[in-house]
Design a protein around this motif. Structure first.
Motif, PDB file in Angstrom:
ATOM      1  N   SER A 182      -6.925  -5.779  -3.499  1.00 52.49           N
ATOM      2  CA  SER A 182      -6.453  -6.489  -4.691  1.00 52.49           C
ATOM      3  C   SER A 182      -6.549  -7.999  -4.522  1.00 52.49           C
ATOM      4  O   SER A 182      -6.972  -8.711  -5.447  1.00 52.49           O
ATOM      5  CB  SER A 182      -5.002  -6.076  -4.987  1.00 52.49           C
ATOM      6  OG  SER A 182      -4.912  -4.686  -5.174  1.00 52.49           O
ATOM      7  N   ILE A 183      -6.159  -8.499  -3.354  1.00 62.55           N
ATOM      8  CA  ILE A 183      -6.216  -9.958  -3.128  1.00 62.55           C
ATOM      9  C   ILE A 183      -7.653 -10.461  -3.221  1.00 62.55           C
ATOM     10  O   ILE A 183      -7.944 -11.447  -3.905  1.00 62.55           O
ATOM     11  CB  ILE A 183      -5.605 -10.291  -1.746  1.00 62.55           C
ATOM     12  CG1 ILE A 183      -4.091 -10.040  -1.772  1.00 62.55           C
ATOM     13  CG2 ILE A 183      -5.887 -11.746  -1.380  1.00 62.55           C
ATOM     14  CD1 ILE A 183      -3.444 -10.146  -0.405  1.00 62.55           C
ATOM     15  N   LEU A 238      -1.097   1.062   2.164  1.00 66.23           N
ATOM     16  CA  LEU A 238      -0.680  -0.086   1.353  1.00 66.23           C
ATOM     17  C   LEU A 238      -1.436  -1.346   1.768  1.00 66.23           C
ATOM     18  O   LEU A 238      -1.733  -2.205   0.939  1.00 66.23           O
ATOM     19  CB  LEU A 238       0.827  -0.296   1.480  1.00 66.23           C
ATOM     20  CG  LEU A 238       1.702   0.863   0.991  1.00 66.23           C
ATOM     21  CD1 LEU A 238       3.174   0.463   0.999  1.00 66.23           C
ATOM     22  CD2 LEU A 238       1.298   1.313  -0.396  1.00 66.23           C
ATOM     23  N   LEU A 239      -1.740  -1.460   3.057  1.00 68.69           N
ATOM     24  CA  LEU A 239      -2.509  -2.613   3.526  1.00 68.69           C
ATOM     25  C   LEU A 239      -3.893  -2.633   2.877  1.00 68.69           C
ATOM     26  O   LEU A 239      -4.389  -3.687   2.458  1.00 68.69           O
ATOM     27  CB  LEU A 239      -2.632  -2.565   5.047  1.00 68.69           C
ATOM     28  CG  LEU A 239      -3.440  -3.692   5.689  1.00 68.69           C
ATOM     29  CD1 LEU A 239      -2.803  -5.044   5.404  1.00 68.69           C
ATOM     30  CD2 LEU A 239      -3.570  -3.473   7.195  1.00 68.69           C
ATOM     31  N   ILE A 243       0.391  -9.766  -0.747  1.00 69.03           N
ATOM     32  CA  ILE A 243       0.641 -10.063   0.670  1.00 69.03           C
ATOM     33  C   ILE A 243       1.914  -9.350   1.124  1.00 69.03           C
ATOM     34  O   ILE A 243       1.965  -8.753   2.213  1.00 69.03           O
ATOM     35  CB  ILE A 243       0.757 -11.583   0.894  1.00 69.03           C
ATOM     36  CG1 ILE A 243      -0.623 -12.234   0.760  1.00 69.03           C
ATOM     37  CG2 ILE A 243       1.347 -11.879   2.274  1.00 69.03           C
ATOM     38  CD1 ILE A 243      -0.598 -13.743   0.860  1.00 69.03           C
ATOM     39  N   ALA A 244       2.937  -9.405   0.281  1.00 71.03           N
ATOM     40  CA  ALA A 244       4.179  -8.695   0.613  1.00 71.03           C
ATOM     41  C   ALA A 244       3.919  -7.204   0.769  1.00 71.03           C
ATOM     42  O   ALA A 244       4.460  -6.538   1.655  1.00 71.03           O
ATOM     43  CB  ALA A 244       5.222  -8.937  -0.482  1.00 71.03           C
ATOM     44  N   LEU A 245       3.056  -6.683  -0.085  1.00 67.76           N
ATOM     45  CA  LEU A 245       2.716  -5.258   0.012  1.00 67.76           C
ATOM     46  C   LEU A 245       1.968  -4.974   1.319  1.00 67.76           C
ATOM     47  O   LEU A 245       2.201  -3.972   1.984  1.00 67.76           O
ATOM     48  CB  LEU A 245       1.841  -4.862  -1.177  1.00 67.76           C
ATOM     49  CG  LEU A 245       1.533  -3.371  -1.340  1.00 67.76           C
ATOM     50  CD1 LEU A 245       2.795  -2.610  -1.694  1.00 67.76           C
ATOM     51  CD2 LEU A 245       0.476  -3.173  -2.425  1.00 67.76           C
ATOM     52  N   SER A 289      -5.409  11.719   5.374  1.00 70.41           N
ATOM     53  CA  SER A 289      -6.019  11.103   6.549  1.00 70.41           C
ATOM     54  C   SER A 289      -5.386   9.772   6.941  1.00 70.41           C
ATOM     55  O   SER A 289      -5.310   9.444   8.119  1.00 70.41           O
ATOM     56  CB  SER A 289      -7.515  10.912   6.315  1.00 70.41           C
ATOM     57  OG  SER A 289      -7.721  10.045   5.220  1.00 70.41           O
ATOM     58  N   LEU A 290      -4.953   8.974   5.955  1.00 68.10           N
ATOM     59  CA  LEU A 290      -4.345   7.678   6.287  1.00 68.10           C
ATOM     60  C   LEU A 290      -2.828   7.726   6.253  1.00 68.10           C
ATOM     61  O   LEU A 290      -2.171   6.806   6.709  1.00 68.10           O
ATOM     62  CB  LEU A 290      -4.817   6.599   5.310  1.00 68.10           C
ATOM     63  CG  LEU A 290      -6.210   6.045   5.559  1.00 68.10           C
ATOM     64  CD1 LEU A 290      -6.517   4.942   4.563  1.00 68.10           C
ATOM     65  CD2 LEU A 290      -6.357   5.523   6.963  1.00 68.10           C
TER      66      LEU A 290
END
Length: 767
Positions: free
Chosen positions: A372-373, A365-366, A355-357, A35-36
């Motif tokens: 995680s952050i 990935l966003l 953030i890089a991810l 789906s994503l």
């Protein structure tokens, strides 16, 4: 205390918000891994990307389950099939059940659909006959039908289709679509397909319940009729089986790992309070991560949730780092001050990495990055505000863990060499990482991620070979500026692949142009019918029938695709946005199909498996870029903090850990996929924590405590991830193997690169 109270209120508010979001369906959890995926992919001119088309097709396929019944007696088989149909129809989630020959009720609707356009609906054989001047054969056939006891003439037919062209067209259509929903006899056994259409919401517990009910019905049928054999296939059977296998593995592993971590903490502190503190820190991270996702996204993907939850497992390192610090003169404030710089740098490095991810163009990935952050920030706050509230429990110097650690440190101290030599090794590790990442081949085939049940695989193969149902979901995508152009292309492609169908390289095909001929073809058919059939034979037929026969009007409206979907809902699966698709069954030679399609600019073969695998390969590419970016940032920050030479040595620990995981994982046969690349992020984040904790705490009285904290973190991580390597699910096993290997490398390199030349441990060894 006031800060702790405010933070607790914040956690309660976040938890309440998340529960409210889920309870009111403002946020949904999506377990569909497609789906994503690909949402960031640029759409074609028609607004539909290949992955969108694949997603739509697989979703439609997922709503169908196929049961193939086999018996030596046809009458008994049909009676049993009727009984099964009744029972399956009563299961929640079943939309309808179809048996062979039970579509007769649709025939009247189909005749009503095609009747007004009958003169433009020619079968291939009728078109050939008319083109070759053999219209008299069609006229004679009409007369035979007229006097046949089973004549299909009606008052409507006489008016719309006096030469009975439409029945031949429908027969030709059935021939084109090939066998499938028919009873087949092979080797003295009779095989009967039972097609089940599922309701659209069959996932999770609904799917489990539906499959359980089907298995119960099949079991009862076998018990009552031992001669009966039942084969089954469909995405729902594979999905439920693989989910159950993965869930069982992970639950067992999680239980063992949790017990292991609890025992480890118990043997270190001889108290349950540190364990409760660690749970509070990890739990706060989970709450904040989930809240962040529910706040920003209407749909949370299960992959993001699982990976995010795994990554904030780093937070237990934060807790352990605090818990091993002894109480100072001013109490818990001293404990946090002792680790503040290392903890802060570790948090900063991890946040930069995620953030890089998150800057990658993928929604998946966003979501992982945001989860995680938020989770790590929350864990940091919990260490700062909540853990000081717990009564301190000192590490028992005679505890088994402490004794093992001290002995291990004493042994490893002999491996410490000069700073210059370690700098050279660090340079080699850093240089080797990008080269290795480039040389190690990726393997993103989604078929290698799961562990399909052998019985289901065997059933699917038997059904495909016997009935031509199920099997490869490959299709041909037809693009074009207009529906008319696409239908013309589809007809040409249909003709081009006909030899492959005849050779058995394709078992069957279904195209929109089979149901709706292009306007050009309908017009050409009408001209052919009018000039070659009506003009010479209509007067004679009119005299026989004693009616007036009208010549087909070339300017009358033509049948269009949007007119057929109500009568023939299956054609909805033959369109994807403004593209048409030709669904293929049983493709055994995709290269031959691709070769046939080469002359067509607007037609191409699409394999869902390859399309999805390619998408994951692109994700892996972006994950590598993000990982490389964060490594460079980490090198820059380490150089600023510790100077260039020491900074390179420190930075080389997580870089070397990733290199170690890549090399050893490849040697052990681990597939380097998008998912294992994501696991490298965890190796980096935890490895960075190890080396930063040791760098900041490797001087003074806290050295041994810091080393012990990192050692405890390694044990907990290896327990959690190393056990995953034993999973029967290849994806889970690969991730666990890579992380376990990487963390062992990270721990050793962190110790080795940060050890002072004059090393002093509790073993008393000096270097």
């Amino acid at each position: 205390m006031r800060s702790a109270f405010i933070w607790i209120i914040c956690l309660v508010v976040m938890a309440s918000f998340s529960v409210w979001q889920f309870a009111t369906d403002r946020t949904e959890l999506d377990a569909d891994f497609l789906s994503l995926i690909g949402q960031e992919q640029e759409s074609n001119q028609d607004g539909v990307s290949d992955i969108d088309a694949v997603r739509a097709l697989l979703r439609e396929n997922g709503r169908q389950a196929i049961l193939m019944l086999s018996h030596t007696d046809r009458d008994q088989l049909e009676a049993l099939a009727e009984q099964l149909k009744t029972e399956i129809s009563q299961i929640d989630g079943t939309e309808n059940v179809t048996l062979p020959g039970q579509n007769a009720g649709r025939l009247d609707d189909v005749r009503s659909l095609y009747g007004p356009y009958a003169s433009g609906m020619l079968s291939d054989s009728d078109r050939t006959a008319l083109a070759n001047g053999q219209a008299d054969l069609l006229y004679q056939r009409t007369l035979q039908q007229l006097y046949s006891p089973a004549s299909s003439f009606t008052s409507t037919t006489l008016k719309q289709d006096p030469f009975l062209l439409m029945p031949e067209y429908l027969n030709g259509l059935a021939t084109k679509l090939g066998p499938g929903n028919d009873i087949v006899t092979k080797n003295d056994r009779i095989y009967l397909p039972l097609i089940v259409s599922l309701q659209s919401d069959q996932s999770g517990s609904h799917a489990n319940n539906w499959v359980d009910q089907i298995n119960r019905i099949i079991g009862n049928a076998h018990q009552n009729a031992p001669e009966l054999k039942i084969f089954k296939t469909g995405q729902i059977f594979f999905a439920v089986n693989e989910a159950a296998t993965a869930k069982s593995d992970v639950q067992t592993i999680a239980l063992i790992a949790t017990l292991g971590i609890a025992i480890m903490i118990g043997l270190t502190f001889f108290s349950v309070l540190p364990l409760i503190g660690a749970i509070v820190v990890v739990g706060s991270g989970l709450i904040a991560g989930t809240t962040a996702l529910t706040a920003f996204f209407g749909t949370i993907h299960a992959i993001a949730l699982v990976f995010g939850a795994t990554m904030i497992g780093i937070s237990i390192d934060y807790a352990l780092h605090f818990l091993v610090v002894p109480t100072g003169k001013t109490g818990s404030d001293d404990r946090f001050k002792a680790i503040r710089s290392g903890l802060g740098l570790g948090l900063l490095t991890s946040v930069i990495g995620f953030i890089a991810l998150g800057l990658s163009p993928t929604s998946l990935l966003l979501q992982i990055a945001i989860y995680s952050i938020a989770g790590l920030l929350s864990a940091y706050c919990s260490v700062k505000f909540l853990l000081p509230l717990f009564p301190a429990r000192e590490v028992r110097t005679n505890s088994p863990i402490a004794v093992i650690h001290n002995n291990l440190m004493g042994a490893l101290s002999y491996l410490v060499v000069s700073a210059r030599l370690r700098l050279i090794v660090a340079g080699i590790l850093i240089a080797a990482l990008p080269l290795t990442a480039y040389l190690v081949p990726g393997h993103d085939d989604i078929r290698a991620l799961g562990q399909s049940n052998p019985t289901l695989v065997s059933d699917a193969r038997t059904i495909s070979e016997t009935l031509g149902l199920g099997g490869s979901p490959a299709f041909i995508r037809i693009d074009g500026d207009s529906a008319a152009k696409r239908l013309e292309t589809s007809e040409a492609v249909r003709k081009a692949i006909s030899p492959l169908i005849a050779d058995g390289k394709i078992q069957g095909a279904m195209a929109l142009s089979d149901f709706v001929p292009s306007i050009a073809r309908q017009k050409a058919n009408r001209e052919l019918v009018r000039n070659n059939l009506y003009q010479p034979f209509a007067p004679a037929l009119a005299e026989v029938l004693q009616i007036s026969i009208s010549t087909p009007d070339l300017d009358a409206p033509y049948l269009m695709p949007d007119q057929v979907s109500n009568t023939l809902p299956e054609v909805k699966t033959l369109q994807a946005g403004a593209s048409d698709i030709i669904r293929l069954r049983g493709v055994s030679d995709s290269d031959a199909v691709a070769k046939v399609l080469k002359p067509f600019d607007n037609a191409r073969l699409i394999s869902p498996t390859e399309t999805i695998s390619t998408q994951f390969a692109e994700y892996r590419y972006w994950a590598y870029i993000a990982l490389g970016s964060v490594l460079l940032i980490a090198l820059f920050l380490a150089s600023l903090r510790y100077g260039v030479q020491k900074g390179i040595r420190i930075f080389s620990a997580p870089a070397g850990a990733i290199l170690f995981a890549l090399l050893v994982g490849t040697v052990l046969g681990v597939s380097i996929s998008f998912f294992t690349t994501m696991a490298m992020f965890l190796v980096f984040a935890i490895g960075a924590d190890y080396v930063l904790f040791l760098s900041e705490g490797n001087e003074g009285e806290h050295t041994s405590n810091t080393q012990l904290a990192v050692f405890l973190s390694l044990i907990s991580s290896v327990l959690a991830f190393g056990l995953l390597a034993t999973s029967s699910v290849p994806l889970v096993s690969d991730i666990g193997t890579v992380i376990a290997i990487g963390l062992v490398g990270a721990w050793f390199l962190a110790f080795w690169m940060t050890a002072p030349n004059k090393l002093t441990t509790k073993t008393g060894r000096g270097n």
